[in-house]
Design a protein around this motif. Structure first.
Motif, short mmCIF file in Angstrom:
data_model
loop_
_atom_site.label_atom_id
_atom_site.label_comp_id
_atom_site.label_asym_id
_atom_site.label_seq_id
_atom_site.Cartn_x
_atom_site.Cartn_y
_atom_site.Cartn_z
N GLU A 1 41.82 32.84 43.98
CA GLU A 1 42.20 31.62 43.98
C GLU A 1 42.72 30.15 43.75
OE1 GLU A 1 43.07 32.98 47.79
OE2 GLU A 1 43.83 31.32 48.56
N GLN A 2 41.51 29.71 43.34
CA GLN A 2 41.89 28.52 42.73
C GLN A 2 43.32 28.60 41.29
OE1 GLN A 2 39.89 25.64 43.73
NE2 GLN A 2 41.48 24.71 42.53
N LEU B 1 45.56 30.14 42.20
CA LEU B 1 46.73 30.55 42.92
C LEU B 1 47.30 28.71 43.37
CD1 LEU B 1 48.65 32.47 44.86
CD2 LEU B 1 46.97 32.53 46.45
N CYS B 2 45.85 28.22 44.22
CA CYS B 2 46.39 26.54 44.77
C CYS B 2 46.85 25.67 43.29
CB CYS B 2 45.12 26.64 44.81
SG CYS B 2 44.42 26.81 46.52
N MET C 1 44.52 37.40 44.90
CA MET C 1 44.12 36.50 44.18
C MET C 1 42.47 35.83 44.77
SD MET C 1 46.60 35.74 42.12
CE MET C 1 45.90 34.12 41.41
N TYR C 2 41.93 37.21 44.63
CA TYR C 2 40.62 37.46 45.34
C TYR C 2 39.78 37.06 44.32
CZ TYR C 2 39.83 41.06 41.18
OH TYR C 2 40.27 41.22 39.97
N THR D 1 36.71 33.05 43.50
CA THR D 1 36.68 31.77 43.46
C THR D 1 37.78 31.58 42.39
OG1 THR D 1 34.97 31.94 42.23
CG2 THR D 1 34.56 31.85 44.65
N GLU D 2 37.31 31.70 41.98
CA GLU D 2 39.15 31.70 40.19
C GLU D 2 40.41 31.69 40.50
OE1 GLU D 2 38.18 29.04 38.19
OE2 GLU D 2 35.65 28.72 38.12
#
Lengths: 449, 558
Positions: free
Chosen positions: B353-354, B356-357, B347-348, B350-351
């Motif tokens: 990874e967000q 994923l969170c 999940m490279y 900004t968006e």
């Protein structure tokens, strides 16, 4: 870079900043501050005679402070334009002291201490923001002790150490060793000075200092003021020689760093700092480990990461090759703490999630893969350009037009709107150029009709 | 030997020896090489530079040409691949014909390979410089080749990347011909449900892009059509387009964009794939788009058929697709269980990874597995070894979703042959340079974008489409094409028409003229590789700048 520098249709304004943008897409008026270099760009040939003679030595920002530069400098040797620049904060002349040596040695007569900032107004149809990113400062993470442990360095510092044109000519000397060597150099200078002073006494009295001091201590020269001074000097000399000898003995054991640890997600994927993934760091750690191994075949590296994100073309293959041929081990886990052990070796404590164990392991050098953070002054630039930033602090871009900022006619590419690697940045740069060209061609078509 | 060696006193050769910082000077004695160069016959001037490619170094060359009246320039530095154009253009700017320039590589071919042998490396550098100077004496001035340009572009593939490229080209005022083999444009997006990260409907995005292209008078769409034949070269391609069951259409274009995309792998024989209870992410997307998902317990398995010995690469976008779909399932039915089994969550940025969170926050479960102990799909559950606990864990489920990689299309190979552009070891189109020219092919005038190059998400495909359009604009916005004069020529007087050169030419730049029984070179197609010159039994084919007398002079100087 050179292609841009010598392109007839590109006017390169380095060392300049945008101050104001008025107007609208197709017809912007941009105000640019061209900062005073105190060197005339059109006269300077980049010969570097000025920096040879400049007496002011400063840490070299390009080499992450690992080397030195002068108060008159070029950012790096192949920089475009090759014009030199005077650092106004540190130049003696500009700070009211007597100097002006650079001006005297410059055969091109390019140094001009009276140069002032210039304001330039440009009429442009579109604007591309490619203001990049800054590297996260890991001293904000107390458990990694970046400032306290010299052999914990950032990836960009490691890049400079690996570079043939860097401060160590590409040899992986450990920063702690470099500190000792610098200390030795300073001590040696002092020792030479004190040897000179002792030499005078030895000539005068025809006796070696050691033999004299033996006798002196036995009270041989009581009341002799001159010899008293000699003794004093000799004691001071010993106070220099002894630590120097100790350092020399220590330095005998110095070797280049061969056991490397790469710590991923330093400041990234971390809610204390930046929640996002910086995208490229897994790959640069792998690359750096491979290059270090090419320099010194015995080098081994451990890369500590939560995930190893090798997502680009050929990246997964590169990662596997690094493991098979370049002595890289990948450990899944986040490093909890770095401490300093014997021989100034950093000790990395982590949980190996595959082995379900907490482990402490010492290395020669620890390299921190620091986050890609929004660049310095990004708030002000956003204000000047009249564009919004996203929740991560980068410039906000559209979902359907992924390079358009929130203001028509202004486009963003590369890390200015989010972390990304080189191929993606290059592709985006071309894309942003296309968006800009669409505006400019439409505007010129309107004008023509 | 043909050709006349210029009189030594007519020659004024300038030799510039580069230190390349410490890259060269650190391993050999550049000052002594410079001194040696100045003693060679014909050499009027020799100079050592810290960086010859820096502005200061270029300035030295230009100053030398003017002040020393140099009529040949030799630079001994790095690779001509990276720096020859710079030095040649710099000579031209100082009014010296750029073909009177010769480059000697004393870095890659000397200092870098002889790092511990300073004396020998210095001697070798002298030898190399002597060879370069000997050849320079025989150089002849040449004129660049000019060709016309057709301001019209063929875009192959009407997926999101092709639509982006076509739309951008049309918006820049270039004529566009878009060829799509399906009867509808849109590519994979037509089958996809929602787009990450904001949940927009994929079909709407496609429609929007398509309508904006259709509204352009300078864009022509050929749907349900294939590119059947391609001939010609940059600036002047001739294309044959075959609509399904229809008459062939001919088009002339100046440049070509390859945007043919990729397809998700069908995981036959993997994880009990059956297309009903074990499906691919793409099949899941279709069910979601149709509102036909009934499963309450979903397990997704990542890297199915990817990052494995038979398919080493990571397909880049499957993790984000899985998370996107997992979140959509949870949004539609918060009671549903979704469990993602992965190796590395890719999940490279900004968006991603967000996302994923957010997915974790919404209750999507994640567990890592090791490729040497992959999950096992069983009746009603998926069992896997959980490294964190060291135990086998079974997850009950009524649907298993397999994340399979994007793989090249079946016809990619055929297209690569038609266009004479390469594909990589995985079958994706191979760009000219992985880092610096990601959208160019080595063949001029042909470009690539989107998943035809490597799996890309929608935003990446859009940016790359724009990028390819911009690369084309740099060519077609000009009135004519100017290319290097270093091309082959065939002497019609001595050619016997054996066609040996034609067989060797990798660029199909040579044609046979039956009426004259000779072969002829198309100088725009010719890349100056020299295969024909090496093959020709009668020395009729020669390569400008590398003629026999020039090469022999170089060899004799060894």
């Amino acid at each position: 870079m050179l292609d841009v520098g010598r392109h007839p249709d590109i006017d390169l304004m380095a060392y300049s900043e945008v101050e104001k943008v008025e107007g609208e897409s197709g017809a912007f008026k941009a105000t640019i501050r061209r900062k005073a270099r105190y060197v005339e760009e059109d006269r300077c040939t980049g010969c570097g005679a000025c920096k040879e003679k400049c007496p002011t030595v400063l840490p070299d920002a390009f080499n992450m402070g690992l080397g030195t530069r002068k108060a008159i400098y070029s950012w790096f040797a192949q920089g475009i334009p090759s014009t030199h620049t005077i650092d106004p904060a540190h130049c003696r002349q500009l700070n009211g002291k007597k100097c002006g040596i650079c001006q005297k040695v410059c055969q091109a007569n390019a140094v001009n201490f009276d140069q002032k900032d210039r304001i330039v107004e440009l009429d442009v149809g579109a604007i591309v923001v490619a203001s990049g990113y800054k590297v996260f400062d890991p001293s904000q993470i107390p458990e990694y002790q970046y400032r306290q442990i010299p052999n914990v360095i950032t990836a960009i510092e490691f890049e400079r150490l690996l570079s043939a044109s860097g401060p160590t000519a590409g040899h992986l000397h450990r920063p702690s060793d470099l500190l000792v060597e610098a200390e030795m150099e300073a001590l040696e200078k002092d020792v030479k000075k004190s040897e000179k002073a002792l030499d005078k006494f030895e000539q005068k009295y025809g006796q070696a200092s050691a033999a004299f001091y033996d006798a002196y201590q036995k009270g041989a020269y009581e009341g002799d003021e001159d010899r008293g001074k000699w003794a004093e000097k000799y004691v001071a000399h010993l106070a220099l020689v002894e630590p120097l000898d100790a350092l020399k003995r220590e330095a005998e054991g110095f070797d280049v760093a061969k056991r490397l640890a790469f710590v991923q997600c330093v400041g990234s994927r971390d809610f204390r700092f930046y929640p996002f993934c910086s995208g490229y760091c897994c790959m640069h750690s792998i690359k750096e480990a491979i290059i270090a191994n090419e320099h010194e075949r015995e080098t081994t590296s451990v890369i500590f990461g939560m995930d190893i994100r090798a997502v680009g073309k050929g990246f997964e293959e590169y990662k596997i090759r690094g493991g098979n041929q370049s002595g890289i081990t990948y450990v899944r886990g986040r490093v909890a703490e770095i401490t300093e052990g014997p021989q100034r070796n950093p000790v990395v404590t982590y949980e190996d999630t595959r082995e379900r164990k907490v482990i402490s392991r010492d290395f020669d050098l620890v390299i921190l893969a620091t986050a890609c953070a929004p660049s310095e002054g990004v708030e002000r630039l956003a204000e000047i350009l009249g564009i919004e930033r996203n929740r991560f602090g980068f410039f906000k871009t559209g979902t359907s037009q992924s390079l358009d900022t929130t203001r028509p006619g202004i486009f963003a590419c590369g890390c200015a709107h989010g972390p990304m690697d080189i191929p993606e940045s290059v592709a985006q740069a071309s894309g942003a150029a296309a968006r800009a060209a669409q505006i400019v061609t439409a505007a010129s078509m309107r004008k023509a009709s | 030997m043909r050709g006349k060696k210029p009189q030594a006193d007519e020659l004024r050769i300038g030799v510039f020896i580069c230190d390349c910082g410490s890259n060269i000077a650190g391993h050999l004695d550049c000052s002594s090489v410079t001194e040696y160069a100045s003693t060679l016959p014909g050499v009027a001037y020799a100079k050592e530079n810290l960086y010859t490619c820096s502005e200061a170094g270029i300035g030295e060359i230009q100053k030398g040409i003017k002040e020393q009246k140099l009529n040949r320039v030799v630079v001994a530095s790095c690779s001509p691949r990276t720096h020859q154009p710079l030095f040649q253009n710099s000579c031209a700017a100082a009014e010296l014909n750029p073909y009177l320039f010769e480059m000697v590589n004393i870095r890659d071919q000397c200092s870098w390979v002889h790092m511990e042998e300073r004396e020998d490396a210095t001697q070798k550098a002298k030898d190399l410089v002597r060879m370069g100077v000997s050849k320079a004496a025989f150089l002849e001035p040449q004129q660049d080749i000019e060709a016309s340009l057709i301001p019209r572009v063929l875009v192959i593939g009407g997926g999101v990347a092709g639509l982006s490229a076509a739309g951008s080209l049309a918006a820049m005022g270039l004529d566009v011909v878009l060829v799509e083999k399906e009867v509808e444009a849109g590519g994979l997006l037509r089958r996809i449900n929602r787009l990450a990260p904001h949940g927009e409907k994929a079909s709407e995005r496609v429609l929007e892009m398509l309508l904006s292209i259709k509204a352009r008078p300078n864009a022509t769409l050929y749907l349900g059509s294939r590119v059947e034949d391609v001939s010609g070269y940059i600036g002047n391609f001739e294309i044959t387009i075959r609509p399904e069951g229809g008459e062939a259409v001919r088009e002339k274009v100046g440049c070509i964009v390859v945007a043919t995309g990729a397809v998700p792998l069908k995981p036959e024989g993997l994880y009990r794939y059956d297309g009903t209870r074990v499906v691919t992410q793409m099949e899941l997307e279709e069910r979601l788009a149709a509102g036909a998902l009934e499963a309450q317990r979903v397990v997704m398995i990542q890297c199915v058929g990817a990052r494995s010995p038979e398919r080493e690469y990571c397909s880049r976008i499957c993790c984000q697709t899985a998370v996107k779909n997992a979140r959509f399932i949870k949004e539609q039915n918060p009671e549903a269980h979704v469990h993602i089994l992965y190796r590395d969550m890719q999940m490279y940025g900004t968006e991603n990874e967000q996302m994923l969170c957010d997915a974790r926050g919404e209750g999507v479960r994640f567990d890592v597995f090791s490729p040497d102990q992959p999950p096992v799909v069983q009746e009603g559950k998926v069992e896997f070894y959980q490294p964190l606990t060291g135990e086998m864990v079974g997850i009950p489920c009524d649907l298993v979703v397999l994340s399979t990689p994007l793989v090249p299309r079946d016809d990619a190979q055929a297209l690569s042959q038609l266009l004479r552009v390469p594909v990589d070891q995985n079958g994706f189109f191979l760009e000219a340079h992985a880092k610096l020219r990601p959208l160019d092919f080595a063949t001029d005038g042909i470009f690539v974008c989107g998943s035809a190059r490597y799996p890309a998400n929608v935003q990446e495909a859009v940016s790359q489409g724009l990028g390819a359009s911009s690369r084309i604009a740099t060519i077609l916005f000009k009135d004519k094409l100017i290319t290097s004069a270093i091309v082959a020529e065939i002497d019609p007087e001595t050619c016997v028409g054996c066609m040996g050169c034609m067989e060797m030419c990798p660029y199909e730049a040579i044609t046979y003229l039956p009426e004259k029984n000779i072969c002829e070179v198309n100088t725009v197609l010719c890349k100056g590789c020299g295969c024909c010159a090496a093959t020709c039994p009668s020395q009729s084919a020669t390569l400008r700048g590398f003629k026999p007398e020039q090469l022999m002079a170089q060899i004799r100087a060894v």
